[in-house]
Design a protein around this motif. Structure first.
Motif, PDB file in Angstrom:
ATOM      1  N   UNK A 123       0.607  -1.260   0.061  1.00 51.90           N
ATOM      2  CA  UNK A 123      -0.406   0.055   0.153  1.00 51.90           C
ATOM      3  C   UNK A 123       0.904   1.304   0.252  1.00 51.90           C
ATOM      4  N   UNK A 124       1.954   1.057   0.921  1.00 53.87           N
ATOM      5  CA  UNK A 124       3.031   2.335   0.605  1.00 53.87           C
ATOM      6  C   UNK A 124       3.979   2.815  -0.723  1.00 53.87           C
ATOM      7  N   UNK A 125       3.652   1.492  -1.269  1.00 55.28           N
ATOM      8  CA  UNK A 125       4.992   1.685  -2.829  1.00 55.28           C
ATOM      9  C   UNK A 125       4.599   0.920  -3.898  1.00 55.28           C
ATOM     10  N   UNK A 126       4.200  -0.056  -3.843  1.00 52.93           N
ATOM     11  CA  UNK A 126       3.183  -0.272  -5.323  1.00 52.93           C
ATOM     12  C   UNK A 126       2.333  -0.252  -5.672  1.00 52.93           C
ATOM     13  N   UNK A 127       1.736   0.067  -4.321  1.00 51.39           N
ATOM     14  CA  UNK A 127       0.305   0.609  -5.306  1.00 51.39           C
ATOM     15  C   UNK A 127      -0.041   2.429  -5.511  1.00 51.39           C
ATOM     16  N   UNK A 128       1.449   2.652  -5.086  1.00 52.48           N
ATOM     17  CA  UNK A 128       1.772   4.240  -5.908  1.00 52.48           C
ATOM     18  C   UNK A 128       2.336   4.405  -6.595  1.00 52.48           C
TER      19      UNK A 128
ATOM     20  N   UNK B 178       1.143   1.816  -8.955  1.00 55.07           N
ATOM     21  CA  UNK B 178       0.258   1.706  -9.954  1.00 55.07           C
ATOM     22  C   UNK B 178      -0.294   2.639 -10.126  1.00 55.07           C
ATOM     23  N   UNK B 179      -1.214   3.536  -9.504  1.00 55.21           N
ATOM     24  CA  UNK B 179      -1.211   4.867  -9.850  1.00 55.21           C
ATOM     25  C   UNK B 179      -0.855   5.745 -10.447  1.00 55.21           C
ATOM     26  N   UNK B 180       0.604   5.750 -10.710  1.00 55.32           N
ATOM     27  CA  UNK B 180       1.589   6.787 -11.533  1.00 55.32           C
ATOM     28  C   UNK B 180       1.582   5.988 -12.884  1.00 55.32           C
ATOM     29  N   UNK B 181       1.351   4.800 -12.549  1.00 57.72           N
ATOM     30  CA  UNK B 181       1.609   4.044 -13.993  1.00 57.72           C
ATOM     31  C   UNK B 181       0.775   4.908 -15.210  1.00 57.72           C
ATOM     32  N   UNK B 182      -0.880   4.217 -14.454  1.00 57.02           N
ATOM     33  CA  UNK B 182      -2.042   4.369 -15.085  1.00 57.02           C
ATOM     34  C   UNK B 182      -1.746   6.172 -15.296  1.00 57.02           C
ATOM     35  N   UNK B 183      -1.594   6.959 -14.741  1.00 57.64           N
ATOM     36  CA  UNK B 183      -1.078   8.113 -14.812  1.00 57.64           C
ATOM     37  C   UNK B 183      -0.374   7.895 -15.862  1.00 57.64           C
ATOM     38  N   UNK B 184       0.602   7.759 -16.205  1.00 60.08           N
ATOM     39  CA  UNK B 184       2.280   7.874 -17.364  1.00 60.08           C
ATOM     40  C   UNK B 184       0.684   7.111 -18.868  1.00 60.08           C
ATOM     41  N   UNK B 185      -0.198   6.077 -18.633  1.00 61.88           N
ATOM     42  CA  UNK B 185      -0.309   5.038 -19.875  1.00 61.88           C
ATOM     43  C   UNK B 185      -1.905   6.163 -19.985  1.00 61.88           C
ATOM     44  N   UNK B 186      -2.329   6.342 -18.847  1.00 61.08           N
ATOM     45  CA  UNK B 186      -4.187   7.069 -19.400  1.00 61.08           C
ATOM     46  C   UNK B 186      -3.631   8.227 -19.937  1.00 61.08           C
ATOM     47  N   UNK B 187      -3.090   9.312 -19.628  1.00 57.49           N
ATOM     48  CA  UNK B 187      -2.698  10.729 -19.262  1.00 57.49           C
ATOM     49  C   UNK B 187      -1.743  11.042 -20.254  1.00 57.49           C
ATOM     50  N   UNK B 188      -0.535  10.474 -19.797  1.00 53.94           N
ATOM     51  CA  UNK B 188       0.539  10.863 -20.862  1.00 53.94           C
ATOM     52  C   UNK B 188       0.426  10.647 -22.349  1.00 53.94           C
ATOM     53  N   UNK B 189       0.005   9.163 -22.305  1.00 54.06           N
ATOM     54  CA  UNK B 189       0.442   8.235 -23.144  1.00 54.06           C
ATOM     55  C   UNK B 189      -0.765   8.547 -24.169  1.00 54.06           C
TER      56      UNK B 189
END
Length: 674
Positions: free
Chosen positions: A639-644, A646-657
């Motif tokens: 919850x402190x490392x891998x879940x955040x 994952x959220x940043x990866x979604x931001x990179x994928x959906x937002x940036x890409x």
């Protein structure tokens, strides 16, 4: 540590106005018998928490200190949940409890209030938890009807909690009813005290049960859905890899670089320390790749060889300077690494933004003014008409001046220490016009300028007989026009740069000048579409961390998320926050997109390669992070490392890409062929 805490407490006791000060001392983790932490043992996951205040003497129970150790060797008075701190501090400070918090007010601190106020605080806490639970168990929670007195005959956790809440409400309603006038006052007082105790007991029971049940729902997920989502991500990654594999094999050296970056990045997502310090990976890869490109340019420049010193003509000297300049992006990357310290282990180390600029603010503002000057030159429209050039220059100057004035006013309000001693800039800050109005004026000016560029482009296409374009040498160098359309696209990128500078912290604005230098040097080298694609990926990620980003939610910068927004608007704030935190990646995405459009070969093919390789990398990154989160779902740091992450990866994928990259690609193709 004990001595320091003692000194602080004695300082609070010695001053009458500090008697109500509360010092909360809390560890972020415990430790095992060897003094280590990071595991799941009781001692490692049970940090100490102490409330210290002179005012606590009035409710002290005179407990023994130090207390007696329990069977497991730990010494403590009371065990609480970490989430209990928020409602307790909210009650002590007299502010509302955070909406989604599931904590329970610490009972020992209720002694500050009389019985009625204690019950009132607990019921406020219970109503707040009730709202959260009603959303989770809407099918069984708080239905009208008769409930059991003991709640012993209910079958489900949600129904049991609903029963407890019903009893709390029932006793609360009894307390508010009028009593018969014939009841003696002493009996009434006794009944009231009993009801208050029952209300407090039932409310605490409801809160405790609710907290326990909701704590378990954090791991109440469908493993089948996790596997299904990971499998879909793997299929998408495999499909994109198969599409890009022939392109990689055409140039084995480049293919090896691309696979190295992609595979090592994917594997590193399974290690919590690598996720926390991801910036180190991208800085290393960026330095290696830019160094490789520089050495490649050097070898290509002198491939024909120089046999004697006498043969080293002026043309050869220019080649030598060109080869030496190819290493500039590599050298600038070393500066970018020191700009903002980020991550976990070295975040407090000295850096340029937080150590050098506050102490040398004249240097900071000299670089900021240079950044706005470069943007001003890039925004000057390369039109054929002399009158049009003059109007464009005036409009670009006015817009840049407005943006600079807003940033100065924002800095006066947000970080006044950065303007200490610089009176001339403080004089430019407007005290009569609010920041919201200034930001809206800047955004409106940018929109108007972009519309003007589009209309000017249409007009000149319909009037090709207008006199030829004449531009200054510096404008030609900054735009590096391969065509008239491309020059106008560079002008639009200048407006985008001004917007990103407006959304960035003032200490990060000079980074855009360094990016521009790197970009111009890379544009002067003979990069293939494949190399531009990998350069785009690497510099997008490295610039994200250079701006101070990390994989921690706490690193999200919201200081510029409300520019031009007077009240909370989830859409506007979300877009502005994304542009603020992804300013570097957005800049490099558009820069490399235009760089690919300059290629001598077929533009559509070059841009298609850029999109294909970028999509392949993003798909692999999604698969790796989803696989890591699924396989490590019981990890201590899920919850402190891998879940955040994952959220940043979604931001990179959906937002940036998806939103930025694909949209920018389509807009650029429309611009080239319109």
């Amino acid at each position: 540590m004990d001595t320091i805490v003692k000194m602080i407490y004695q300082g609070l006791e010695s001053e009458s106005h500090l008697q109500s000060t509360l010092l909360v001392l809390c560890g972020d983790h415990g430790m095992n018998e060897a003094g280590n932490h990071g595991g799941s043992a009781e001692g490692e996951t049970s940090p100490a928490l102490v409330f210290i205040s002179p005012k606590l003497q009035s409710i002290s129970q005179g407990r023994e200190c130090p207390t007696t150790a329990l069977n497991d060797g730990h010494e403590f008075y009371t065990k609480i949940h970490q989430s209990d701190i928020a409602p307790t501090l909210a009650g002590l400070l007299g502010i509302p409890i955070p909406r989604n918090n599931l904590g329970v007010f610490i009972p020992d601190l209720l002694r500050f209030w009389p019985q009625e106020d204690r019950v009132r605080l607990l019921e406020q806490n219970a109503r707040q938890v009730h709202d959260v639970f009603q959303q989770t168990f809407s099918d069984v929670f708080f239905q009208d009807g008769t409930q059991s007195e003991t709640c012993a005959d209910v079958s489900t956790d949600g129904a049991q909690l609903a029963c407890l809440w019903y009893n709390v409400k029932k006793i609360s309603d009894l307390q508010g009813q009028q009593h018969d006038d014939q009841i003696k006052q002493a009996a009434l007082h006794t009944v009231r005290a009993v009801v208050l105790i029952e209300r407090r007991t039932d409310t605490l029971q409801f809160l405790t049960e609710a907290q326990m049940l909701m704590s378990n729902t954090a791991s109440n997920y469908s493993v089948v859905k996790l596997y299904a989502g990971t499998a879909i991500a793997a299929l998408v990654a495999l499909w994109n890899f198969c599409r890009s594999f022939p392109l990689l094999m055409q140039k084995p050296t480049f293919g090896a670089w691309f696979l190295l970056v992609t595979i090592v990045y994917g594997v590193s997502m399974f290690a919590s320390s690598f996720v926390e310090e991801e910036h180190q990976y991208w800085y290393m890869i960026a330095s290696g790749w830019l160094g490789w490109l520089g050495m490649k340019q050097w070898v290509q420049t002198f491939a024909i060889g120089i046999t004697t010193v006498n043969e080293y003509s002026g043309r050869d000297r220019s080649k030598g300077w060109s080869a030496a300049a190819a290493m500039i992006p590599f050298l600038i990357m070393r500066i970018l690494r020191c700009w903002n310290q980020t991550g976990q282990k070295h975040a407090s180390q000295p850096d340029i933004a937080r150590r050098i600029f506050p102490a040398h603010n004249y240097l900071l503002w000299s670089l900021v003014l240079a950044s706005y000057l470069v943007v001003l030159v890039k925004m000057s429209l390369p039109t054929r008409s002399r009158k049009g050039r003059f109007v464009s220059l005036v409009a670009a100057f006015s817009l840049s001046a407005m943006a600079l004035a807003f940033k100065i006013s924002f800095t006066v309000a947000d970080s006044p220490e950065l303007l200490r001693g610089i009176r001339i800039l403080r004089a430019l800050a407007s005290s009569s016009i609010g920041l919201v109005i200034q930001a809206r004026a800047v955004f409106l000016g940018m929109f108007t300028y972009v519309v003007g560029i589009i209309l000017s482009n249409r007009w000149e296409r319909l009037n090709p007989e207008v006199e030829e374009n004449v531009t200054t040498p510096i404008a030609v160098w900054l735009k590096n026009d391969g065509s008239e359309q491309h020059g106008r696209a560079e002008t639009l990128r200048g407006v985008l740069t001004l917007f990103l500078m407006t959304q960035s912290r003032v200490t990060n604005i000079p980074l855009f000048v360094l990016f521009e230098i790197q970009m111009q040097v890379l544009a002067s080298t003979d990069l293939s579409a494949r190399e531009i694609s990998l350069t785009s990926i690497i510099l997008q990620y490295s610039s994200f961390f250079a701006f101070g980003g990390s994989n921690a939610i706490s690193s999200v910068d919201l200081s510029n998320a409300y520019n031009g927004v007077s009240s909370y608007n989830v859409t506007a704030v979300g877009i502005l926050a994304f542009c603020s935190n992804w300013a570097g990646p957005i800049w490099w995405l558009t820069a490399t997109l235009l760089l690919a459009g300059r290629q001598r070969q077929d533009r559509c093919e070059c841009l298609g390669q850029l999109q294909l390789l970028s999509t392949s990398f993003v798909a692999n990154a999604n698969m790796s992070v989803m696989l890591a989160c699924t396989s490590l779902r019981t990890h201590l740091f899920i919850w402190t490392v891998f879940s955040p992450k994952y959220l940043f990866t979604m931001a990179w994928s959906l937002g940036q890409h998806l939103c930025i990259s694909v949209a920018a690609f389509e807009l650029y193709m429309w611009w080239l062929w319109s």
